[in-house]
Design a protein around this motif. Sequence first.
Motif, PDB file in Angstrom:
ATOM      1  N   LEU A  78      37.489  42.122  36.105  1.00  0.00           N
ATOM      2  CA  LEU A  78      38.545  41.986  35.105  1.00  0.00           C
ATOM      3  C   LEU A  78      37.832  41.553  33.826  1.00  0.00           C
ATOM      4  O   LEU A  78      37.138  40.538  33.814  1.00  0.00           O
ATOM      5  CB  LEU A  78      39.509  40.893  35.569  1.00  0.00           C
ATOM      6  CG  LEU A  78      40.971  40.989  35.195  1.00  0.00           C
ATOM      7  CD1 LEU A  78      41.559  42.336  35.545  1.00  0.00           C
ATOM      8  CD2 LEU A  78      41.748  39.885  35.889  1.00  0.00           C
ATOM      9  N   SER A 111      42.796  35.515  35.146  1.00  0.00           N
ATOM     10  CA  SER A 111      42.782  36.162  36.459  1.00  0.00           C
ATOM     11  C   SER A 111      43.854  37.251  36.487  1.00  0.00           C
ATOM     12  O   SER A 111      44.596  37.436  35.513  1.00  0.00           O
ATOM     13  CB  SER A 111      43.062  35.142  37.566  1.00  0.00           C
ATOM     14  OG  SER A 111      44.426  34.770  37.546  1.00  0.00           O
ATOM     15  N   VAL A 112      43.965  37.921  37.615  1.00  0.00           N
ATOM     16  CA  VAL A 112      44.974  38.973  37.789  1.00  0.00           C
ATOM     17  C   VAL A 112      46.389  38.410  37.627  1.00  0.00           C
ATOM     18  O   VAL A 112      47.315  39.133  37.274  1.00  0.00           O
ATOM     19  CB  VAL A 112      44.757  39.699  39.142  1.00  0.00           C
ATOM     20  CG1 VAL A 112      45.227  38.848  40.306  1.00  0.00           C
ATOM     21  CG2 VAL A 112      45.399  41.065  39.162  1.00  0.00           C
ATOM     22  N   ASP A 113      46.550  37.108  37.843  1.00  0.00           N
ATOM     23  CA  ASP A 113      47.868  36.463  37.700  1.00  0.00           C
ATOM     24  C   ASP A 113      48.360  36.469  36.255  1.00  0.00           C
ATOM     25  O   ASP A 113      49.548  36.260  36.006  1.00  0.00           O
ATOM     26  CB  ASP A 113      47.812  35.007  38.199  1.00  0.00           C
ATOM     27  CG  ASP A 113      47.436  34.919  39.674  1.00  0.00           C
ATOM     28  OD1 ASP A 113      47.711  35.890  40.411  1.00  0.00           O
ATOM     29  OD2 ASP A 113      46.855  33.898  40.075  1.00  0.00           O
ATOM     30  N   LEU A 128      48.203  39.058  34.113  1.00  0.00           N
ATOM     31  CA  LEU A 128      48.284  40.438  33.617  1.00  0.00           C
ATOM     32  C   LEU A 128      49.699  40.951  33.394  1.00  0.00           C
ATOM     33  O   LEU A 128      49.883  42.099  32.996  1.00  0.00           O
ATOM     34  CB  LEU A 128      47.555  41.391  34.581  1.00  0.00           C
ATOM     35  CG  LEU A 128      46.058  41.163  34.746  1.00  0.00           C
ATOM     36  CD1 LEU A 128      45.461  42.240  35.645  1.00  0.00           C
ATOM     37  CD2 LEU A 128      45.356  41.157  33.398  1.00  0.00           C
ATOM     38  N   VAL A 173      46.101  47.843  30.024  1.00  0.00           N
ATOM     39  CA  VAL A 173      44.795  47.869  30.669  1.00  0.00           C
ATOM     40  C   VAL A 173      44.038  49.141  30.287  1.00  0.00           C
ATOM     41  O   VAL A 173      44.581  50.235  30.348  1.00  0.00           O
ATOM     42  CB  VAL A 173      44.940  47.791  32.210  1.00  0.00           C
ATOM     43  CG1 VAL A 173      43.589  47.869  32.890  1.00  0.00           C
ATOM     44  CG2 VAL A 173      45.654  46.516  32.616  1.00  0.00           C
ATOM     45  N   LYS A 214      43.009  51.034  40.700  1.00  0.00           N
ATOM     46  CA  LYS A 214      43.501  49.655  40.800  1.00  0.00           C
ATOM     47  C   LYS A 214      44.572  49.403  39.742  1.00  0.00           C
ATOM     48  O   LYS A 214      45.590  48.760  40.019  1.00  0.00           O
ATOM     49  CB  LYS A 214      42.327  48.672  40.626  1.00  0.00           C
ATOM     50  CG  LYS A 214      42.718  47.225  40.846  1.00  0.00           C
ATOM     51  CD  LYS A 214      43.105  46.973  42.293  1.00  0.00           C
ATOM     52  CE  LYS A 214      43.401  45.532  42.575  1.00  0.00           C
ATOM     53  NZ  LYS A 214      43.789  45.298  43.976  1.00  0.00           N
ATOM     54  N   LEU A 219      48.468  48.245  40.218  1.00  0.00           N
ATOM     55  CA  LEU A 219      49.072  47.096  39.534  1.00  0.00           C
ATOM     56  C   LEU A 219      50.304  47.510  38.718  1.00  0.00           C
ATOM     57  O   LEU A 219      51.266  46.759  38.612  1.00  0.00           O
ATOM     58  CB  LEU A 219      48.042  46.416  38.625  1.00  0.00           C
ATOM     59  CG  LEU A 219      46.915  45.662  39.344  1.00  0.00           C
ATOM     60  CD1 LEU A 219      45.818  45.277  38.367  1.00  0.00           C
ATOM     61  CD2 LEU A 219      47.453  44.428  40.068  1.00  0.00           C
ATOM     62  N   ILE A 255      39.649  47.026  33.476  1.00  0.00           N
ATOM     63  CA  ILE A 255      39.233  46.903  34.873  1.00  0.00           C
ATOM     64  C   ILE A 255      38.100  47.902  35.049  1.00  0.00           C
ATOM     65  O   ILE A 255      38.273  49.101  34.817  1.00  0.00           O
ATOM     66  CB  ILE A 255      40.393  47.201  35.851  1.00  0.00           C
ATOM     67  CG1 ILE A 255      41.540  46.200  35.640  1.00  0.00           C
ATOM     68  CG2 ILE A 255      39.892  47.146  37.293  1.00  0.00           C
ATOM     69  CD1 ILE A 255      42.784  46.485  36.482  1.00  0.00           C
ATOM     70  N   LEU A 283      37.931  42.042  41.941  1.00  0.00           N
ATOM     71  CA  LEU A 283      39.220  42.441  42.504  1.00  0.00           C
ATOM     72  C   LEU A 283      39.100  43.013  43.908  1.00  0.00           C
ATOM     73  O   LEU A 283      40.045  42.991  44.670  1.00  0.00           O
ATOM     74  CB  LEU A 283      39.911  43.454  41.587  1.00  0.00           C
ATOM     75  CG  LEU A 283      40.228  42.948  40.172  1.00  0.00           C
ATOM     76  CD1 LEU A 283      40.962  44.012  39.376  1.00  0.00           C
ATOM     77  CD2 LEU A 283      41.070  41.675  40.226  1.00  0.00           C
TER      78      LEU A 283
END
Length: 197
Positions: A61, A72-74, A76, A81, A92, A96, A127, A151
């Motif tokens: 990421l 983090s992915v939290d 996003l 992206v 990926k 998402l 990503i 990821l």
Amino acid sequence: LNAIAEDQGFKVQYLDQDFAGLIPALQTGNIDIIASGMTITEEREQEVDFSEPYITAGLALVVPINNEEIQSVDDLQGKTVAVQTGSTGFMKAEELKEAGVIAEIKDFPHVNEAIEELKIGGADVMINDLPVTEAFIAAQPDVIKIVGEPLNSESYGFAVRTGNTELLQKINTGLENVKASGQYDELLTNLPKYMEE
């Protein structure tokens, strides 16, 4: 691949092509080998034959160097992206988006274009494959940074046309010899230097 080719006595000529067009080019015989950080996936194994893995990596990421908001992915939710077309980063991002996490995907034929989109603010996050991203950061340290954990875990292989066992055997034998000689470790250590060239 140069080291493998030298070990096995064949020559390599490199062609720069869009990532998404690599498998069709291989299948039609326009190219003989894909050497482009291609992740070995079950789907791709239906279309090509892969060598033994030459690198194990994951997806990073990536954010602009001054971004503190995304950790983090939290973080996003609702973000845009940037990814390379046809890559596992693209897959990926699609995953998402389908899960309702990210708002938009911008895909580009080359990873440098995705990085550029991030730099100019056209995307919030990228990503991308971890080793490629690490090599870019080593070459240009003040542009982007990696946040959070990788990821997923994935392996890269060289791809040949399905059934081209002779070439596949040469690649696998050459890779084994290059690893055994210590040249492989030396090449990995110098990867950032090669990315600058």
